[in-house]
Design an enzyme around this catalytic site. Structure first.
Site, PDB file in Angstrom:
ATOM      1  N   ASN A 206     -35.097 -32.851  25.254  1.00  0.00           N
ATOM      2  CA  ASN A 206     -33.508 -32.994  25.781  1.00  0.00           C
ATOM      3  C   ASN A 206     -32.526 -33.047  24.065  1.00  0.00           C
ATOM      4  O   ASN A 206     -33.240 -33.428  23.509  1.00  0.00           O
ATOM      5  CB  ASN A 206     -33.163 -34.352  26.900  1.00  0.00           C
ATOM      6  CG  ASN A 206     -31.057 -34.639  26.124  1.00  0.00           C
ATOM      7  OD1 ASN A 206     -30.236 -33.340  25.766  1.00  0.00           O
ATOM      8  ND2 ASN A 206     -31.009 -35.252  26.781  1.00  0.00           N
TER       9      ASN A 206
ATOM     10  N   ARG B  36     -13.496 -39.939  23.526  1.00  0.00           N
ATOM     11  CA  ARG B  36     -13.048 -38.421  24.053  1.00  0.00           C
ATOM     12  C   ARG B  36     -11.636 -38.437  24.990  1.00  0.00           C
ATOM     13  O   ARG B  36     -12.050 -40.243  26.163  1.00  0.00           O
ATOM     14  CB  ARG B  36     -13.780 -37.321  25.148  1.00  0.00           C
ATOM     15  CG  ARG B  36     -15.083 -37.013  24.249  1.00  0.00           C
ATOM     16  CD  ARG B  36     -15.973 -36.236  25.629  1.00  0.00           C
ATOM     17  NE  ARG B  36     -16.834 -35.648  25.293  1.00  0.00           N
ATOM     18  CZ  ARG B  36     -18.288 -35.705  25.608  1.00  0.00           C
ATOM     19  NH1 ARG B  36     -18.025 -36.338  26.878  1.00  0.00           N
ATOM     20  NH2 ARG B  36     -19.057 -34.998  25.660  1.00  0.00           N
TER      21      ARG B  36
ATOM     22  N   GLU C 167     -32.392 -40.179  34.375  1.00  0.00           N
ATOM     23  CA  GLU C 167     -32.608 -38.238  33.602  1.00  0.00           C
ATOM     24  C   GLU C 167     -33.853 -37.479  34.412  1.00  0.00           C
ATOM     25  O   GLU C 167     -33.955 -36.456  34.154  1.00  0.00           O
ATOM     26  CB  GLU C 167     -31.408 -37.903  33.294  1.00  0.00           C
ATOM     27  CG  GLU C 167     -29.977 -38.283  33.725  1.00  0.00           C
ATOM     28  CD  GLU C 167     -28.676 -37.843  32.198  1.00  0.00           C
ATOM     29  OE1 GLU C 167     -28.171 -36.892  32.274  1.00  0.00           O
ATOM     30  OE2 GLU C 167     -28.569 -38.751  31.718  1.00  0.00           O
TER      31      GLU C 167
ATOM     32  N   ARG D 135     -33.530 -30.599  29.563  1.00  0.00           N
ATOM     33  CA  ARG D 135     -32.287 -29.998  29.735  1.00  0.00           C
ATOM     34  C   ARG D 135     -31.522 -29.404  28.871  1.00  0.00           C
ATOM     35  O   ARG D 135     -31.388 -29.328  28.410  1.00  0.00           O
ATOM     36  CB  ARG D 135     -31.405 -31.866  29.185  1.00  0.00           C
ATOM     37  CG  ARG D 135     -30.478 -31.974  29.943  1.00  0.00           C
ATOM     38  CD  ARG D 135     -29.841 -32.711  29.360  1.00  0.00           C
ATOM     39  NE  ARG D 135     -27.861 -33.138  29.186  1.00  0.00           N
ATOM     40  CZ  ARG D 135     -27.291 -33.766  28.516  1.00  0.00           C
ATOM     41  NH1 ARG D 135     -27.857 -34.209  26.916  1.00  0.00           N
ATOM     42  NH2 ARG D 135     -26.013 -33.633  29.050  1.00  0.00           N
TER      43      ARG D 135
ATOM     44  N   HIS E  53     -23.624 -34.062  33.890  1.00  0.00           N
ATOM     45  CA  HIS E  53     -24.277 -34.767  34.593  1.00  0.00           C
ATOM     46  C   HIS E  53     -24.494 -34.645  35.221  1.00  0.00           C
ATOM     47  O   HIS E  53     -24.509 -35.657  35.820  1.00  0.00           O
ATOM     48  CB  HIS E  53     -23.055 -36.355  34.387  1.00  0.00           C
ATOM     49  CG  HIS E  53     -22.694 -37.028  33.097  1.00  0.00           C
ATOM     50  ND1 HIS E  53     -21.383 -37.674  32.824  1.00  0.00           N
ATOM     51  CD2 HIS E  53     -23.008 -36.891  31.863  1.00  0.00           C
ATOM     52  CE1 HIS E  53     -21.303 -37.849  31.529  1.00  0.00           C
ATOM     53  NE2 HIS E  53     -21.814 -37.316  30.652  1.00  0.00           N
TER      54      HIS E  53
END
Length: 395
Positions: free
Chosen positions: A11, A236, A381, A87, A176
């Site tokens: 990742n 965010r 993940e 990823r 996600h």
């Protein structure tokens, strides 16, 4: 003792590289993080098979290739991976599933940098590094956006001129996806309910998203063409009036780049509280009477609950709500706060069970008289990427 036929999971961020080497059966792993890549203090924090930890400095300012030379050549040299799963944040509307990487796929990943300028170039850098160091290893891209390609048009289209969609692919993509896929699949394994399942998964961390999932397929999700849309997050803003950009430009003279930075890095919990994007710090401040921290927590819980309630419209039936991510897994108080807004769903939770679910614990916490199920499922993940990588390669 060497891992049996392990898969290497990468990742890659712009200045970091998270990795895991997972055994064929998925039960054993080695993992670590290379950080501050490109800086003089670049380093690798590595966790061995026996759980012991080491930290290694990376010479030559530590680019991705140099980091991987150390990881593969020293730290995991005795374990020979059979494949590499990457990823990749944005797959656009071309990639709907895990895809074996060739020159054409890599070129598309790089072209999609316009949709994910901070992520896709870094993801591509990891692919290039493996090509250089171990060209014989098969590589697979697992796209954050792929899981959401099952959304119907009425969920993914924006109400803007059609040619912006047909010619420029401006639509909602969602992110996600790997986490939502793993968590919803795991919830369906855990529940006693027979038949098809309808889950609303709340992935709550520094980045946050909610997804409506039925029978393993994403039907709607809160993030859009970028990860900014949707829920309030650590830094965010989530949903704002689109005209805010024009207003900030007119009133304050801010450029598009400055507004983008403001909404992505200076807003959310940090912006509301003026204190921190860390939920734990805000909860402590709330208990000490900090009104801004209280408001940040209230807004966060309300926005998550509003999306959960809204996504019941996407599902043929609702089995329950699943919480994951750093806040979703460990934040018992925030879970309780969110569920407090779900009274019209008949959601009721067991206070003791809720408090016991943290630090990697997995389980349900709905009470016996709850109309829907409530679960905490820690996301994995890396495991999901490993599974998808091996599946597409037929391993």
């Amino acid at each position: 003792m060497a891992l049996i036929n392990p898969t290497l999971i990468l990742n890659c961020g712009s200045s970091s590289l998270k990795y895991a080497l997972i055994s064929e059966d998925g039960e054993t792993r080695i993992e670590g993080l290379a950080e501050a890549l490109g800086n003089s203090d670049a380093r690798i924090k590595h966790k061995n098979l026996d759980g012991s930890k080491v930290e290694i400095s990376i010479p030559d300012s530590g680019a991705h290739t140099q980091a991987l030379k150390i990881i593969l050549g020293e730290l995991i040299a005795e374990h020979k991976p059979v494949a590499v799963g990457h990823r990749v944040v944005h797959g656009g509307d071309k990639f709907t599933k895990a895809t074996i990487i060739n020159d054409e796929v890599l070129a598309h990943i790089e072209e999609l940098a316009s949709l994910a300028p901070l992520h896709n170039p870094a993801n591509a850098a990891g692919i290039h590094a493996i090509n250089e160091l171990f060209p014989e290893l098969p590589q697979v891209a697992i796209f954050d956006t792929a899981f959401h390609q099952t959304m119907p048009a009425h969920a993914y289209r924006y109400a803007i001129p059609k040619e912006l969609f047909t010619e420029h692919h401006i639509r909602r993509y969602g992110f996600h996806g790997t986490s939502h896929a793993y968590v919803s699949n795991r919830a369906s394994e855990l529940t006693d309910k027979q038949g098809k399942h309808g889950w609303i998964v709340a992935h709550l961390g520094n980045g946050c998203s909610a997804t409506a999932i039925y029978d393993g397929q994403s039907l709607d999700t809160s993030m859009g063409i970028t990860p900014l849309e949707g829920l309030i997050m650590g830094t965010r803003s989530g949903d704002v009036d689109p005209s805010l950009h024009a207003m900030l430009n007119r009133k304050l003279g801010l450029s598009i780049e400055e507004i983008d930075t403001l909404l992505n890095k200076k807003s959310g919990l940090l912006g509301i509280s003026g204190l921190s994007n860390d939920m734990r710090i805000l909860e402590d401040a709330d208990k000490n009477g900090n009104d801004d921290a209280t408001l940040a927590l209230d807004m966060f819980a309300y926005r998550v609950a509003k999306y959960i309630l809204g996504y019941t419209a996407a599902l043929p039936e609702l089995t329950g709500v699943v919480f994951t991510g750093g806040v979703g897994e460990n934040g018992a108080e925030m879970r309780a706060k969110i569920i407090g807004h779900l009274k019209h769903l008949g959601a009721k939770f067991d206070e003791q069970k809720n408090q016991e679910l943290f630090r990697g614990a997995e389980g349900s916490f709905h009470s016996a008289d709850s109309a829907i199920e409530l679960w905490v499922v820690p996301t994995d993940e890396e495991y999901q990427i490993m599974n998808e990588t091996r599946s597409v390669l037929g391993l």
